[in-house]
Design a protein around this motif. Structure first.
Motif, mmCIF file in Angstrom:
data_model
loop_
_atom_site.group_PDB
_atom_site.id
_atom_site.type_symbol
_atom_site.label_atom_id
_atom_site.label_comp_id
_atom_site.label_asym_id
_atom_site.label_seq_id
_atom_site.Cartn_x
_atom_site.Cartn_y
_atom_site.Cartn_z
ATOM 1 N N LEU A 10 0.724 -1.295 -0.226
ATOM 2 C CA LEU A 10 -0.273 0.020 0.211
ATOM 3 C C LEU A 10 0.479 1.533 0.173
ATOM 4 O O LEU A 10 0.268 2.052 -0.563
ATOM 5 C CB LEU A 10 -0.708 0.181 1.268
ATOM 6 N N ILE A 11 1.693 1.296 1.027
ATOM 7 C CA ILE A 11 2.762 2.183 0.631
ATOM 8 C C ILE A 11 3.598 2.828 -0.285
ATOM 9 O O ILE A 11 3.373 3.971 -0.851
ATOM 10 C CB ILE A 11 3.814 2.417 2.202
ATOM 11 N N THR A 12 3.685 1.571 -0.862
ATOM 12 C CA THR A 12 4.301 0.830 -2.085
ATOM 13 C C THR A 12 3.070 2.176 -3.618
ATOM 14 O O THR A 12 4.037 2.602 -4.165
ATOM 15 C CB THR A 12 5.123 -0.266 -2.955
ATOM 16 N N LEU A 13 2.372 1.739 -3.711
ATOM 17 C CA LEU A 13 1.845 2.346 -4.572
ATOM 18 C C LEU A 13 1.085 3.326 -3.951
ATOM 19 O O LEU A 13 0.904 4.129 -5.423
ATOM 20 C CB LEU A 13 -0.022 1.189 -4.632
ATOM 21 N N VAL A 14 1.226 3.766 -2.845
ATOM 22 C CA VAL A 14 1.032 5.768 -3.099
ATOM 23 C C VAL A 14 2.644 6.259 -3.219
ATOM 24 O O VAL A 14 2.324 7.568 -4.100
ATOM 25 C CB VAL A 14 0.818 5.489 -1.423
ATOM 26 N N ILE A 16 4.472 4.921 -5.757
ATOM 27 C CA ILE A 16 4.234 5.560 -7.319
ATOM 28 C C ILE A 16 3.215 6.340 -7.785
ATOM 29 O O ILE A 16 3.343 6.643 -8.689
ATOM 30 C CB ILE A 16 4.150 3.972 -7.263
ATOM 31 N N TRP A 17 2.435 6.414 -7.280
ATOM 32 C CA TRP A 17 0.930 7.283 -7.235
ATOM 33 C C TRP A 17 1.682 8.867 -7.212
ATOM 34 O O TRP A 17 1.758 9.942 -8.704
ATOM 35 C CB TRP A 17 -0.107 7.606 -6.854
ATOM 36 N N ALA A 18 2.701 9.020 -6.087
ATOM 37 C CA ALA A 18 3.050 10.425 -6.619
ATOM 38 C C ALA A 18 4.757 10.227 -6.860
ATOM 39 O O ALA A 18 4.146 12.148 -8.570
ATOM 40 C CB ALA A 18 3.292 10.320 -5.151
ATOM 41 N N SER A 59 10.674 7.707 -0.771
ATOM 42 C CA SER A 59 9.932 6.936 -0.164
ATOM 43 C C SER A 59 10.443 4.958 -0.445
ATOM 44 O O SER A 59 10.494 4.523 0.423
ATOM 45 C CB SER A 59 8.731 6.850 -0.216
ATOM 46 N N ILE A 60 9.820 5.153 -1.505
ATOM 47 C CA ILE A 60 10.419 3.634 -2.788
ATOM 48 C C ILE A 60 12.077 3.234 -1.685
ATOM 49 O O ILE A 60 11.913 1.920 -1.217
ATOM 50 C CB ILE A 60 9.809 3.425 -3.566
ATOM 51 N N TRP A 61 12.655 4.037 -2.521
ATOM 52 C CA TRP A 61 14.108 3.926 -1.747
ATOM 53 C C TRP A 61 14.499 3.231 -0.151
ATOM 54 O O TRP A 61 14.809 1.915 0.418
ATOM 55 C CB TRP A 61 15.096 4.459 -1.918
ATOM 56 N N VAL A 62 13.318 4.212 0.853
ATOM 57 C CA VAL A 62 13.851 4.089 2.001
ATOM 58 C C VAL A 62 13.092 2.428 2.681
ATOM 59 O O VAL A 62 13.533 1.576 3.433
ATOM 60 C CB VAL A 62 12.951 4.792 2.871
ATOM 61 N N LEU A 80 7.602 10.247 3.807
ATOM 62 C CA LEU A 80 8.055 10.948 2.690
ATOM 63 C C LEU A 80 7.005 10.701 1.619
ATOM 64 O O LEU A 80 6.582 11.565 0.700
ATOM 65 C CB LEU A 80 9.100 10.616 1.776
ATOM 66 N N ALA A 81 5.522 9.274 1.042
ATOM 67 C CA ALA A 81 4.603 9.579 0.286
ATOM 68 C C ALA A 81 4.240 10.499 1.507
ATOM 69 O O ALA A 81 2.840 10.470 0.168
ATOM 70 C CB ALA A 81 5.020 7.919 0.453
ATOM 71 N N SER A 82 3.959 11.004 2.040
ATOM 72 C CA SER A 82 2.644 11.825 2.785
ATOM 73 C C SER A 82 2.880 12.581 2.006
ATOM 74 O O SER A 82 1.675 13.327 2.043
ATOM 75 C CB SER A 82 2.087 11.576 3.859
ATOM 76 N N TYR A 83 4.114 13.367 1.717
ATOM 77 C CA TYR A 83 4.245 14.725 1.247
ATOM 78 C C TYR A 83 3.792 15.418 0.002
ATOM 79 O O TYR A 83 2.889 16.422 0.345
ATOM 80 C CB TYR A 83 5.594 14.912 1.597
ATOM 81 N N TYR A 84 3.788 15.046 -0.347
ATOM 82 C CA TYR A 84 3.052 15.151 -1.792
ATOM 83 C C TYR A 84 1.277 15.305 -1.569
ATOM 84 O O TYR A 84 0.800 16.046 -1.963
ATOM 85 C CB TYR A 84 3.177 14.086 -2.823
ATOM 86 N N TRP A 85 0.953 14.130 -1.122
ATOM 87 C CA TRP A 85 -0.626 14.820 -0.867
ATOM 88 C C TRP A 85 -1.231 15.343 0.361
ATOM 89 O O TRP A 85 -1.613 16.625 -0.375
ATOM 90 C CB TRP A 85 -1.241 13.103 -0.198
ATOM 91 N N ILE A 86 -0.567 15.795 1.099
ATOM 92 C CA ILE A 86 -0.299 16.834 1.975
ATOM 93 C C ILE A 86 -0.153 18.663 1.693
ATOM 94 O O ILE A 86 -1.322 18.878 1.753
ATOM 95 C CB ILE A 86 -0.123 16.664 3.277
#
Length: 141
Positions: A10-14, A16-18, A59-62, A80-86
């Motif tokens: 799930l985290i990876t999919l988010v 990837i979408w970012a 995010s994916i790398w970490v 990291l994965a949340s920053y774009y959406w926030i």
């Protein structure tokens, strides 16, 4: 081999979408090729697209590559994965901003960006919770 879990997926999919989503939705006549946009607005659109790419890939790398404590990797990757959406949702708080330019309002996409923000942050929350639970249960073994 790294453990494949629903939380990590799930985290990876988010992430990837970012990384790729803005190229899908911004590389067109409504954004980067919009003749009504001045060059500086296009500059910031390009900056945002590249920022999403860097944040998502980081995010994916970490999450999958960094040699560190699993819970630490989870926290950093999720943040990291949340920053774009926030920041996308927070952009509405600035003066003169809108979800869509007036000439494209007929497309009916006004609430779509906020819905995507909510879905992505919800996926991150679920992914984080599931992965944290998995890490905790593995630590007890």
């Amino acid at each position: 081999m790294k453990a494949l879990s629903i939380g990590k997926v799930l985290i990876t999919l988010v992430a990837i979408w970012a990384t790729a989503g803005s190229y899908i939705f911004d590389w067109n006549h409504t954004h980067i090729y919009n003749p009504a946009w001045p060059p500086h607005a296009k500059f910031h659109n390009a900056q945002t697209m590249l920022l999403g790419t860097i944040i998502g890939l980081s995010s994916i790398w970490v999450l999958w590559s960094v040699k560190a404590d699993a819970y630490y990797r989870l926290r950093i990757a999720s943040a990291l994965a949340s920053y774009y959406w926030i920041t996308q949702a927070g952009s509405l708080l600035f003066p003169g901003t809108a979800l869509v330019d007036p000439q494209f309002a007929y497309l009916g996409q006004a609430p779509a960006q906020i819905i995507v923000d909510i879905v992505m942050l919800l996926m991150l929350t679920i992914g984080f919770t599931l992965e944290k639970k998995r890490i905790s249960s593995n630590a007890r073994l």
